[in-house]
Design an enzyme around this catalytic site. Structure first.
Site, PDB file in Angstrom:
ATOM      1  N   LYS A  23     113.220  68.076  30.916  1.00 18.17           N
ATOM      2  CA  LYS A  23     113.504  68.207  29.487  1.00 18.17           C
ATOM      3  C   LYS A  23     114.012  66.879  28.924  1.00 18.17           C
ATOM      4  O   LYS A  23     113.544  66.416  27.881  1.00 18.17           O
ATOM      5  CB  LYS A  23     114.543  69.318  29.273  1.00 18.17           C
ATOM      6  CG  LYS A  23     114.688  69.701  27.834  1.00 18.17           C
ATOM      7  CD  LYS A  23     115.628  70.894  27.671  1.00 18.17           C
ATOM      8  CE  LYS A  23     115.053  72.143  28.297  1.00 18.17           C
ATOM      9  NZ  LYS A  23     115.988  73.272  28.296  1.00 18.17           N
ATOM     10  N   ARG A  93     121.897  71.921  26.947  1.00 17.20           N
ATOM     11  CA  ARG A  93     120.858  72.627  27.706  1.00 17.20           C
ATOM     12  C   ARG A  93     120.647  72.005  29.074  1.00 17.20           C
ATOM     13  O   ARG A  93     120.714  70.795  29.229  1.00 17.20           O
ATOM     14  CB  ARG A  93     119.507  72.522  26.983  1.00 17.20           C
ATOM     15  CG  ARG A  93     119.415  73.261  25.683  1.00 17.20           C
ATOM     16  CD  ARG A  93     118.194  72.737  24.940  1.00 17.20           C
ATOM     17  NE  ARG A  93     118.189  73.173  23.574  1.00 17.20           N
ATOM     18  CZ  ARG A  93     117.464  74.202  23.124  1.00 17.20           C
ATOM     19  NH1 ARG A  93     116.681  74.857  23.927  1.00 17.20           N
ATOM     20  NH2 ARG A  93     117.523  74.546  21.863  1.00 17.20           N
ATOM     21  N   GLY A 102     114.421  79.836  31.978  1.00 21.25           N
ATOM     22  CA  GLY A 102     115.377  80.932  31.877  1.00 21.25           C
ATOM     23  C   GLY A 102     116.347  81.045  33.041  1.00 21.25           C
ATOM     24  O   GLY A 102     117.171  81.941  33.079  1.00 21.25           O
ATOM     25  N   MET A 104     118.584  78.731  34.167  1.00 16.66           N
ATOM     26  CA  MET A 104     119.904  78.124  33.983  1.00 16.66           C
ATOM     27  C   MET A 104     120.356  78.330  32.531  1.00 16.66           C
ATOM     28  O   MET A 104     119.720  79.022  31.775  1.00 16.66           O
ATOM     29  CB  MET A 104     119.860  76.667  34.372  1.00 16.66           C
ATOM     30  CG  MET A 104     119.702  76.499  35.866  1.00 16.66           C
ATOM     31  SD  MET A 104     119.628  74.801  36.344  1.00 16.66           S
ATOM     32  CE  MET A 104     118.130  74.274  35.603  1.00 16.66           C
ATOM     33  N   ARG A 337     106.873  70.407  27.378  1.00 22.76           N
ATOM     34  CA  ARG A 337     106.645  70.290  28.830  1.00 22.76           C
ATOM     35  C   ARG A 337     105.237  70.784  29.111  1.00 22.76           C
ATOM     36  O   ARG A 337     104.656  71.503  28.296  1.00 22.76           O
ATOM     37  CB  ARG A 337     107.673  71.114  29.612  1.00 22.76           C
ATOM     38  CG  ARG A 337     107.603  72.593  29.310  1.00 22.76           C
ATOM     39  CD  ARG A 337     108.702  73.374  30.023  1.00 22.76           C
ATOM     40  NE  ARG A 337     108.727  74.744  29.545  1.00 22.76           N
ATOM     41  CZ  ARG A 337     109.757  75.569  29.660  1.00 22.76           C
ATOM     42  NH1 ARG A 337     110.866  75.154  30.212  1.00 22.76           N
ATOM     43  NH2 ARG A 337     109.698  76.797  29.207  1.00 22.76           N
ATOM     44  N   HIS A 455     111.138  86.270  28.237  1.00 20.65           N
ATOM     45  CA  HIS A 455     111.502  86.001  29.629  1.00 20.65           C
ATOM     46  C   HIS A 455     110.556  86.690  30.598  1.00 20.65           C
ATOM     47  O   HIS A 455     110.037  86.088  31.536  1.00 20.65           O
ATOM     48  CB  HIS A 455     112.943  86.466  29.868  1.00 20.65           C
ATOM     49  CG  HIS A 455     113.325  86.376  31.307  1.00 20.65           C
ATOM     50  ND1 HIS A 455     113.258  87.447  32.157  1.00 20.65           N
ATOM     51  CD2 HIS A 455     113.716  85.328  32.042  1.00 20.65           C
ATOM     52  CE1 HIS A 455     113.614  87.059  33.365  1.00 20.65           C
ATOM     53  NE2 HIS A 455     113.914  85.779  33.317  1.00 20.65           N
ATOM     54  N   SER A 765      96.162  73.831  69.387  1.00 16.74           N
ATOM     55  CA  SER A 765      96.362  74.503  68.109  1.00 16.74           C
ATOM     56  C   SER A 765      97.843  74.877  68.041  1.00 16.74           C
ATOM     57  O   SER A 765      98.356  75.574  68.924  1.00 16.74           O
ATOM     58  CB  SER A 765      95.492  75.749  68.023  1.00 16.74           C
ATOM     59  OG  SER A 765      95.765  76.416  66.816  1.00 16.74           O
ATOM     60  N   THR A 768     102.728  77.735  65.183  1.00 17.83           N
ATOM     61  CA  THR A 768     104.053  77.420  64.633  1.00 17.83           C
ATOM     62  C   THR A 768     104.908  78.661  64.385  1.00 17.83           C
ATOM     63  O   THR A 768     106.088  78.532  64.105  1.00 17.83           O
ATOM     64  CB  THR A 768     103.913  76.588  63.344  1.00 17.83           C
ATOM     65  OG1 THR A 768     102.895  77.175  62.543  1.00 17.83           O
ATOM     66  CG2 THR A 768     103.565  75.150  63.668  1.00 17.83           C
ATOM     67  N   CYS A 832      97.562  77.101  63.624  1.00 16.85           N
ATOM     68  CA  CYS A 832      97.134  78.466  63.315  1.00 16.85           C
ATOM     69  C   CYS A 832      98.317  79.387  63.039  1.00 16.85           C
ATOM     70  O   CYS A 832      98.155  80.577  62.854  1.00 16.85           O
ATOM     71  CB  CYS A 832      96.258  79.029  64.424  1.00 16.85           C
ATOM     72  SG  CYS A 832      97.122  79.191  65.988  1.00 16.85           S
ATOM     73  N   TYR A 852      92.502  70.229  61.333  1.00 18.38           N
ATOM     74  CA  TYR A 852      92.304  71.385  60.458  1.00 18.38           C
ATOM     75  C   TYR A 852      93.568  72.232  60.371  1.00 18.38           C
ATOM     76  O   TYR A 852      94.475  72.103  61.202  1.00 18.38           O
ATOM     77  CB  TYR A 852      91.141  72.264  60.958  1.00 18.38           C
ATOM     78  CG  TYR A 852      91.428  72.984  62.254  1.00 18.38           C
ATOM     79  CD1 TYR A 852      92.046  74.236  62.253  1.00 18.38           C
ATOM     80  CD2 TYR A 852      91.089  72.415  63.478  1.00 18.38           C
ATOM     81  CE1 TYR A 852      92.327  74.885  63.447  1.00 18.38           C
ATOM     82  CE2 TYR A 852      91.368  73.062  64.673  1.00 18.38           C
ATOM     83  CZ  TYR A 852      91.986  74.302  64.654  1.00 18.38           C
ATOM     84  OH  TYR A 852      92.272  74.949  65.830  1.00 18.38           O
TER      85      TYR A 852
HETATM   86  C1  PEP Z   1     101.875  81.507  66.539  1.00 12.23           C
HETATM   87  O1  PEP Z   1     102.730  81.782  67.355  1.00 12.23           O
HETATM   88  O2  PEP Z   1     102.044  80.663  65.651  1.00 12.23           O
HETATM   89  C2  PEP Z   1     100.596  82.218  66.529  1.00 12.23           C
HETATM   90  C3  PEP Z   1      99.661  81.896  65.671  1.00 12.23           C
HETATM   91  O3  PEP Z   1     100.463  83.252  67.388  1.00 12.23           O
HETATM   92  P1  PEP Z   1     101.049  84.713  67.101  1.00 12.23           P
HETATM   93  O4  PEP Z   1     101.495  84.771  65.703  1.00 12.23           O
HETATM   94  O5  PEP Z   1      99.933  85.646  67.391  1.00 12.23           O
HETATM   95  O6  PEP Z   1     102.142  84.790  68.102  1.00 12.23           O
END
Ligand code: PEP
Ligand code: MG
Length: 877
Positions: A23, A93, A102, A104, A337, A455, A765, A768, A832, A852
């Site tokens: 702002k 503001r 909305g 803050m 904005r 809002h 792979s 995570t 993955c 990927y």
């Molecule tokens: C993972 O652990 O990130 C994964 C993709 O395998 P899963 O979620 O099947 O344990």
């Protein structure tokens, strides 16, 4: 040199948003380009972070600078705080780097006390206006600065209106408003224990502190978490000289967009209220008139406003959302904005701007919030059902999409009902920012009051949530949790359907159909594909999911969780038989039953992916997940296997583990029962051979992925089984097909020893989900219980299972990439875990050089766009 904490609007510009907030930076920019902006100054975001560092105090240095800037502002405006000739009144503001509509606080008409009210009443010859300002100020100040609930004041207003026999605030006279102001002050004193402050400087410091404090209010915290806005940014505070929209019928205030924020259509869209102040429009308390009517009532101000709109669009090269005030026919710009918009509008605006020669394709791709795409990809009402049904009401189509659910009347109930698995529609007189969590939990929102910029509308649009607003036909009885519409009384729990694209309201539950994307979406996606380096694959376990992902642009499968198919029909019987076998021979017999089913599934998936790469992961979950729990199923299994019920129960008991997620699962299953890996390898290779034969032009290269590896020797052990089996299968078929054996990196030890792992793995792979679980040492299934306390205490800002923890887990990923590629330069790298579809995590994956990302089918377009944006940002840096 010491830091500078205050900037006049004439000292800033649009590039300074980190310091001045959005702002503040835009007020400065509008000032620079010569637009009519009431002048003032911005207190920086650094002052806000300093306020928190100093234990929620404004330190002496900052305080002195604020005082200095008040004087500068007084000089510029020729007005003075508390002056009895020419008093200065200001608005205060918030304004963070990213807009948080909305979330803050704002305070208007600051600088008033009874003496000043008298002065401005006389000078303007408009005591009604003067007292209206004062009562508004007391109300806002009490609410925002001193946290006396708004409702007490609203009750007093309602009582006054009743006493006077009027329905609208504007019908109250100067005397009424004066009386109200006095009542408000008494209410203030009763609640706070001291008199309402009369010194404008004291008022200002209170207001500034309140804005700083509002950065940490619960709704702002929720909004920030949802929108990836770091807590560390802080908010700026804008102190701006007031322009008055409530001075009479030649005054007013409005909010407008240069293009339709719901559809993207190029036309001025907005709302205007005569004799009102900003909060009246935004709060949705009175339903405003469309902006076109302003052209009739305020032709000069309207013409000037249209000019300003063109200047601003041309300047920012994006759709603008503006707040303005008309004081005695003269236009003042209070804010501009880049406007929030629905996903279809975002795509249309970006494409139109390219066609208009305003921006490049790259800029078009960069300007779309990938998370927004989600809404495009979600169901709409079935057109056939729609045709056959008459709506029971119609209101404003505030935010598109289809929603159907059971009616609830407050945010708390919405949250509670949704937590127990109910779909709900939140029906409110009007929403306020406190309702944000309830709005999130609801399928859709319906409000009785409020326009397209209320809002509810703004927040729902930002969330991508269906919202129908301003349905005045509803006769609401919130206290008894019911309302009437079109002659029918609806109670809590009744089904209702909302169409946020048309504003129609339907009785009962309406069937929905899948979203259909094309047109602008296709153009943007095609541009995105030109700019991105990361490939986007999908996590899909069935041919149907694979086909859907393919249609959304997936370039392969990054994760096929084979076990997901084991729960269907005959398969579960065979897998249970396998688990409950005593000998390898018995197990092999059961696995032989599974083999053709798995092979058929894989063939279906290969077909759906049309020759694109497919990574198939071998059995991962602990076996106890597959065993029966119902007595009847146990009996059946016992009978099938010629065992007693007690035998089966004993086997089931033996599978119990204290920490199954860290127990007998992943590659450990293949180490103990290599025959499982043998069967799965056969299924993969045989399926690939068959599909290759059917499609000689495809180049089938099956990818076999071994899960939960932590030690290179265990990978080698399983890989040897796979290679031996695969080579036998290929030899038997007389085929010379390439295949890859790789691993998931989802145990910290695998990341730490990735150089060794890469001697065996042909690809990595990153899983995570498990890697986050094991790095943090808390369970992905249980963390939901205690993470909220971590958010509240600012220990974590976001859910590490949704957004990759780049500092810790990310370090392991980065390290594993480097170590892996040092051993095997051609090592193929992907992700993955769920993070593969999260934009900020996708950017991280781009930076660390993955090949990927893989995510659920509906998130494929989001990942494609996020990957393109990561590449564009990278190039710009
Ligand atoms: C993972 O652990 O990130 C994964 C993709 O395998 P899963 O979620 O099947 O344990
Ligand atoms: Mg895993």
């Amino acid at each position: 040199m010491s830091k500078k904490y205050c900037y006049l609007f004439t000292e800033g510009n649009a590039k300074m948003r980190e310091l001045l907030g959005g702002k503040g930076a835009n007020l400065a920019e509008m000032t620079n380009i010569g637009l009519p902006v009431p002048q003032g100054f911005t207190i920086t975001t650094e002052a806000c972070t300093q306020y928190y560092e100093d234990g929620r105090q404004i330190n002496d240095e900052i305080m002195a600078e604020i005082m200095e800037y008040i004087e500068k502002m007084e000089k510029i405006t020729g007005k003075k705080f508390g002056d009895l000739e020419n008093p200065l009144l200001v608005s205060v503001r918030s304004g963070a780097r990213a807009s948080m509509p909305g979330m803050m606080d704002t305070i208007l008409n600051l600088g008033l006390n009874e003496d000043v009210v008298d002065v401005i009443a006389k000078k303007s010859n408009n005591p009604r206006w003067a007292w209206d300002c004062y009562r508004r100020f007391i109300q806002m100040y009490s609410d925002v600065v001193m946290e006396v609930g708004k409702k007490y004041f609203e009750q007093l207003i309602d009582a006054m209106k009743e006493k006077k026999g009027v329905t609208q605030d504007v019908e109250l006279s100067a005397e009424d408003l004066k009386e109200l102001a006095m009542q408000f002050k008494a209410e203030y004193k009763a609640k706070i224990g001291s008199d309402f402050p009369t010194d404008p400087k004291e008022q200002l410091i209170g207001a500034i502190k309140a804005v700083f404090r509002s950065w940490d209010n619960p709704r702002a915290n929720v909004y920030r978490r949802d929108n990836d806005i770091p807590y560390s940014w802080g908010t700026a505070v804008n102190v701006q000289s007031m322009a008055f929209g409530n001075m009479g019928d030649d005054c007013g205030t409005g909010v407008a967009f240069t293009r339709d924020p719901a559809t993207g259509e190029k036309k001025l869209m907005g709302e205007f209220l005569t004799n009102a102040q900003g909060e009246d429009v935004v709060a949705g308390v009175r339903t405003p008139m469309p902006i076109a009517e302003m052209a009739e009532k305020f032709p000069e101000a309207y013409d000037e406003f249209v000019k300003v709109c063109n200047i601003l669009e041309d300047h920012y090269r994006d759709m603008q959302d503006m707040e303005f005030t008309v004081e005695h026919g003269k236009l003042y710009m209070l804010q501009c904005r880049n406007g929030k918009r629905t996903a279809p509008a975002a795509l249309k605006i970006a494409c139109d701007l390219v066609d208009e020669g305003m921006i490049s394709e790259q800029q078009a791709v960069a300007m779309i919030d990938p998370r927004n795409l989600d809404t495009l990809l979600h169901p709409q009402f079935d057109p056939k059902a729609l045709k056959a049904t008459e709506p029971v009401g119609k209101a404003l189509p505030a935010s598109p999409g289809a929603a159907c659910g059971k009616i609830v009347f407050n945010a708390e109930d919405a949250k509670e009902w949704a937590a127990r698995g109910e779909k709900v529609v939140l029906v409110r007189l009007e929403t306020s920012p406190e309702d944000i969590e309830g709005m999130k939990a609801a399928q859709g929102i319906l409000t009785v009051r409020g326009g397209m910029t209320s809002h509810a509308a703004v927040v729902a649009r930002g969330m991508g949530k269906c919202c129908v607003s301003g349905c005045g036909a509803i006769n609401m009885d919130e206290a008894n949790k019911q309302f009437t519409l079109a002659g029918k009384t609806y109670h809590e729990g009744d089904w209702l359907s909302l169409d946020g694209s048309t504003g129609n309201i339907y009785d009962g539950a309406m069937p929905t159909v899948d979203a259909n994307v094309g047109g602008d979406f296709g153009r943007i996606m095609a541009w995105a594909d030109k700019f991105r380096r990361l490939k986007v694959r999908t996590n899909a376990d069935t041919p149907a999911d694979a086909a859907r992902a393919r249609s959304l642009g997936a370039q392969g499968i990054g994760l096929c969780r084979t076990e997901h198919m084991f729960f269907e029909g005959d398969r579960i019987a065979a897998i249970r038989e396998m688990i409950c076998s005593d000998t390898k021979e018995q197990r092999e017999k059961a696995l032989a039953k599974l083999l053709p089913m798995q092979q058929g599934d894989f063939e279906g998936i290969y077909e759906a992916m049309e020759g694109c790469p497919v990574t198939i992961r071998f059995l991962d979950p602990p076996l106890h997940e597959f065993v029966p729990t119902e007595e009847a199923d146990i009996e059946l299994l016992a009978k099938d296997m010629g065992k007693t019920v007690a035998d089966i129960k004993a086997i089931i008991a033996s599978l119990h583990e204290f920490n199954p997620m860290m127990g007998h699962r992943g590659c450990r299953l293949a180490v103990t029962f290599p025959e499982i890996a043998v069967m799965q390898t056969r299924a993969v290779i045989r399926a690939a051979i068959n599909v290759q034969k059917k499609h000689p032009d495809w180049n089938m290269v099956p990818e076999i992925m071994i899960p939960l590896v932590g030690e290179v020797k265990e990978l080698k052990f399983v890989k040897d089984v796979v290679v031996k089996t695969a080579d036998e299968e290929l030899a038997a078929a007389g085929m010379n097909m390439k295949y890859l054996v790789g691993t998931m990196i989802e145990i910290p030890r695998a990341a730490l020893t990735a150089d060794q792992i890469a001697t065996e793995a042909e690809f990595f792979s990153f899983g995570t989900n498990d890697l986050t679980q094991m790095t943090f040492g808390f369970s992905r299934d249980d963390a939901g219980k205690f993470l909220p306390a971590y958010y509240d205490n600012k220990i974590y800002e976001s859910d590490p299972f949704a957004r990759l923890d780049q500092v810790g887990v990310g370090k392991l990923v980065d390290m594993a990439c480097k170590l892996g590629r040092a051993t095997r330069p051609e090592l193929h790298l992907g992700i993955c875990g769920e993070h593969g579809g999260d934009p900020s995590s996708v950017e991280f994956c781009h930076k660390v050089g993955l090949d990927y990302v893989s995510c659920s089918p509906f998130r494929v377009p989001i990942a494609r766009l996020a990957a393109a944006q990561a590449a564009i940002r990278d190039q710009r840096q």
